[in-house]
Enzyme design. Sequence first.
Site, short mmCIF file in Angstrom:
data_model
loop_
_atom_site.label_atom_id
_atom_site.label_comp_id
_atom_site.label_asym_id
_atom_site.label_seq_id
_atom_site.Cartn_x
_atom_site.Cartn_y
_atom_site.Cartn_z
CB SER A 116 16.00 16.62 -26.89
OG SER A 116 16.54 15.77 -24.82
CE1 TYR A 145 21.28 13.41 -20.76
CE2 TYR A 145 19.34 14.14 -21.44
CZ TYR A 145 20.68 14.19 -20.50
OH TYR A 145 20.81 15.53 -21.36
CB THR A 171 24.05 13.52 -23.41
OG1 THR A 171 23.97 13.85 -24.48
CG2 THR A 171 24.89 14.21 -22.69
CE LYS A 258 25.41 18.09 -26.34
NZ LYS A 258 24.08 18.18 -25.02
CG HIS A 282 24.67 19.51 -20.67
ND1 HIS A 282 24.39 17.69 -20.85
CD2 HIS A 282 23.32 19.79 -20.73
CE1 HIS A 282 23.55 18.17 -20.61
NE2 HIS A 282 22.61 18.81 -20.96
C1 LIG Z 1 17.49 24.58 -22.36
C2 LIG Z 1 18.45 23.20 -22.35
C3 LIG Z 1 18.02 21.87 -23.30
C4 LIG Z 1 18.69 20.64 -22.54
N1 LIG Z 1 19.04 19.54 -23.00
C5 LIG Z 1 20.22 18.77 -23.51
C6 LIG Z 1 19.52 17.83 -24.21
O1 LIG Z 1 18.05 17.07 -23.32
N2 LIG Z 1 21.07 16.76 -23.63
C7 LIG Z 1 22.20 17.09 -24.27
O2 LIG Z 1 22.64 16.31 -24.34
N3 LIG Z 1 21.84 18.01 -23.83
C8 LIG Z 1 21.31 19.33 -23.77
N4 LIG Z 1 21.45 20.62 -23.34
C9 LIG Z 1 22.92 21.08 -23.77
C10 LIG Z 1 22.92 21.60 -25.42
O3 LIG Z 1 22.48 20.31 -26.03
C11 LIG Z 1 24.20 22.21 -25.24
O4 LIG Z 1 24.83 21.36 -25.22
C12 LIG Z 1 24.27 23.51 -25.10
O5 LIG Z 1 23.11 24.00 -25.25
C13 LIG Z 1 25.33 24.91 -26.04
O6 LIG Z 1 25.05 25.61 -25.20
P1 LIG Z 1 24.48 27.26 -26.44
O7 LIG Z 1 23.36 26.80 -25.57
O8 LIG Z 1 25.20 27.91 -25.70
O9 LIG Z 1 24.77 26.91 -27.24
C14 LIG Z 1 20.30 21.54 -22.99
C15 LIG Z 1 20.68 22.95 -23.29
C16 LIG Z 1 19.88 23.22 -22.38
C17 LIG Z 1 19.70 25.32 -22.32
C1 LIG Z 2 18.90 12.61 -18.04
C2 LIG Z 2 18.46 14.35 -17.47
C3 LIG Z 2 17.42 14.95 -17.89
C4 LIG Z 2 17.83 15.93 -18.68
C5 LIG Z 2 17.06 16.76 -18.91
C6 LIG Z 2 17.29 17.86 -20.29
C7 LIG Z 2 18.62 18.76 -20.05
O1 LIG Z 2 19.27 17.74 -20.81
C8 LIG Z 2 18.93 19.83 -19.80
O2 LIG Z 2 20.20 20.34 -19.24
O3 LIG Z 2 17.53 20.71 -19.18
#
Ligand SMILES: Cc1cc2nc3c(=O)[nH]c(=O)nc-3n(C[C@H](O)[C@H](O)[C@H](O)COP(=O)(O)O)c2cc1C
Ligand SMILES: CCCCCCC(=O)C(=O)O
Length: 395
Positions: A116, A145, A171, A258, A282
Amino acid sequence: MPHSDKDTEMLDPITVSDVKDIAKKRLDPAVWDYYTTGADEEQSVNRNELIFKKLLFRPQVLRDVTSIDTSTTILGKHYDIPIAIAPSAYQKLAGGNGETDVARAAYALGTNITLSSNATTSLEDVATALPERDEHYPKPWFQLYFLHSRNLTADLISRAESSGYEALVLTVDTVVLGNRIHERKKPLQLPKGMAMSNSKSRSAGGVSKAALLLEAKTAADFKRIYDEHRDTMVDMGLTWDEVIPWLRSQTKMKIILKGIMTEEDAKRAVEAGVDAIIVSNHGGRQLDGVPSTLEALPEIADAVRGKIPVIFDGGINRGSDVFKALALGADLCLIGRTALWGLAWDGQKGVEGVLNILEREFSRTMALMGVARIRDISRSMLGRAKKTGFGVAKL
Ligand SMILES: Cc1cc2nc3c(=O)[nH]c(=O)nc-3n(C[C@H](O)[C@H](O)[C@H](O)COP(=O)(O)O)c2cc1C
Ligand SMILES: CCCCCCC(=O)C(=O)O
């Protein structure tokens, strides 16, 4: 939180759900909430998981399944399993060495991670923590991002490329943060000593301060906060025409989008010349009320079949879920929260444990379904209960 070997021995999880129970006990409640929850009423979070149970298997018997091969090839690289790790922010909150543990675990299982932008370990430190391995295996990917400041964005991209990341995962579903009620009631605070490590310094930026926008109570507040932190806000003005050519002008890394949820956007992605797409909502944390990713998958896979790889995430908790996603057209599945449960359980070993559970379940599902190779998995192997009367409707 540290724990003894004795603890781990006693717990001995068999399923990802067991690992999740352990994680719940170990994690600070605020972190648990941040990880598990989604946007608004969490319809899409819940739908992502529930939908898997609606699909029924149509197994075929008396096929030689003595030798099951779970490996696959994506973007020219060999994966021992069709499962990789989705980007998630602030992994050190789960414990252990955070992102480094997750990345090493992925390497140990013959797969890779996407780091990330908002990682608590710098992209350089993650890259150097990884052992050398055969060049046919994938290197890590970097999730971007896209910030308002082109300079900050270009700097992140060039750091990722020179550190050996081989794909940029842009993303596209997060122009603003989803309405995360839990986060608004109790804003997530990184403990002292933990930082958004891809930012060279607080003032230099490098990671988004978008979470600040959740505090805006009025449109005027939103504008004030946005303007104040403009450089590190996600650029809300990006368009298809501009963004892919600009990224191509900055890097030779592969470009993956994504957050694609419709066939229309999937076709645009192909026209724009991206290398792959990730069907993702997401984890239900952005626009609540979108379908589950499994529901969105078939129309997208049909629209781009044979042109670019379709990667999938959302709601995967079992190896049989991976089978279902592949049957509906995914080439590779990513796990998000499930990897975090492993990290909270036992650091690198815990994430390896989760991947091992999923690999064993996936391999067993293949055997019971009568397929020995991933390319033989097809949509006709799934059905759903007929709406009226008994019977199984083929998909
Ligand atoms: C705690 C958390 C933080 C996340 N942070 C990001 C991130 O920084 N960038 C991003 O593109 N997606 C982020 N995601 C989304 C994940 O990449 C992913 O799309 C999602 O968790 C998939 O679903 P699942 O948790 O049911 O496997 C985050 C998801 C969670 C749960
Ligand atoms: C640009 C937004 C920061 C998002 C922080 C991480 C994330 O994607 C999440 O789902 O939490």
